[in-house]
Scaffold this motif. Structure first.
Motif, PDB file in Angstrom:
ATOM      1  N   SER A 181       1.050   4.056  -2.722  1.00  0.00           N
ATOM      2  CA  SER A 181       0.763   5.606  -2.729  1.00  0.00           C
ATOM      3  C   SER A 181       1.942   6.500  -3.470  1.00  0.00           C
ATOM      4  O   SER A 181       2.042   7.028  -3.744  1.00  0.00           O
ATOM      5  N   ASN A 186       0.375  -1.302  -0.117  1.00  0.00           N
ATOM      6  CA  ASN A 186       0.120  -0.286  -0.352  1.00  0.00           C
ATOM      7  C   ASN A 186       0.459   1.201  -0.020  1.00  0.00           C
ATOM      8  O   ASN A 186       0.377   1.919  -0.906  1.00  0.00           O
ATOM      9  N   THR A 187       1.825   1.276   1.118  1.00  0.00           N
ATOM     10  CA  THR A 187       2.891   2.639   0.752  1.00  0.00           C
ATOM     11  C   THR A 187       3.636   2.951  -0.482  1.00  0.00           C
ATOM     12  O   THR A 187       3.723   3.661  -0.908  1.00  0.00           O
ATOM     13  N   VAL A 239      -4.779  10.120  -1.674  1.00  0.00           N
ATOM     14  CA  VAL A 239      -3.065   9.691  -0.965  1.00  0.00           C
ATOM     15  C   VAL A 239      -2.710  10.946  -0.768  1.00  0.00           C
ATOM     16  O   VAL A 239      -2.661  11.809  -1.360  1.00  0.00           O
ATOM     17  N   THR A 276       4.046   8.848   3.173  1.00  0.00           N
ATOM     18  CA  THR A 276       2.577   8.156   2.147  1.00  0.00           C
ATOM     19  C   THR A 276       1.689   7.604   3.464  1.00  0.00           C
ATOM     20  O   THR A 276       1.743   6.475   3.661  1.00  0.00           O
ATOM     21  N   ARG A 277       0.755   8.029   2.730  1.00  0.00           N
ATOM     22  CA  ARG A 277      -0.933   7.162   3.587  1.00  0.00           C
ATOM     23  C   ARG A 277      -1.526   6.457   2.360  1.00  0.00           C
ATOM     24  O   ARG A 277      -2.218   7.967   1.953  1.00  0.00           O
ATOM     25  N   ARG A 278      -3.041   6.149   2.048  1.00  0.00           N
ATOM     26  CA  ARG A 278      -3.858   5.896   0.836  1.00  0.00           C
ATOM     27  C   ARG A 278      -4.641   5.836   2.268  1.00  0.00           C
ATOM     28  O   ARG A 278      -4.563   4.858   3.001  1.00  0.00           O
TER      29      ARG A 278
END
Length: 135
Positions: free
Chosen positions: A8, A4-5, A82, A74-76
């Motif tokens: 993103s 995920n990171t 994002v 980063t964060r989703r």
């Protein structure tokens, strides 16, 4: 780094590489094209909303301005959002580089990913990552 990171960061870099290229070439309308029509934009001057204000901001910057960035976090937040936190150096041909931190939110639209929120923070050179409650 989890998937995920990584995804993103790939999305963030895809948008910011285009933003950087337009900044480096002094193409204000191309810079603004990387933002949503209703983006909230806060550079080092009073904020604006929308592409015309963003284009005007970058038009006011001197030719020769370049941007270099490093992704810090980063964060989703959802499938179509994002969040990015970056360190950015804005370099000039005739004065010292300005180092800032950039918080940005990217949104996926029908035409791809664009910036919907952009806020620059210029911290004093002596700032550290100490706990703010320790002072």
């Amino acid at each position: 780094m989890n998937q995920n990171t990584a995804d993103s960061e790939t999305i963030l870099r895809g948008v910011l590489d285009g933003w950087k290229a337009a900044v480096d070439k002094h193409q204000p309308d191309q810079v603004a094209a990387h933002f949503t029509d209703d983006a909230i934009f806060q550079g080092l001057h009073p904020y604006s909303v929308g592409r015309p204000g963003i284009a005007a901001y970058y038009e006011s910057q001197p030719p020769g301005l370049t941007a270099g960035y490093q992704v810090l976090e980063t964060r989703r937040l959802s499938d179509d959002l994002v969040l990015g936190y970056l360190n950015v150096d804005f370099s000039f041909t005739d004065r010292p580089t300005i180092n800032v931190y950039l918080s940005t939110l990217l949104k996926q639209t029908g035409t791809g990913w664009t910036i919907t929120f952009y806020q620059v923070t210029k911290l004093d050179q002596n700032t550290t990552s100490e706990d703010p409650g320790s002072h």
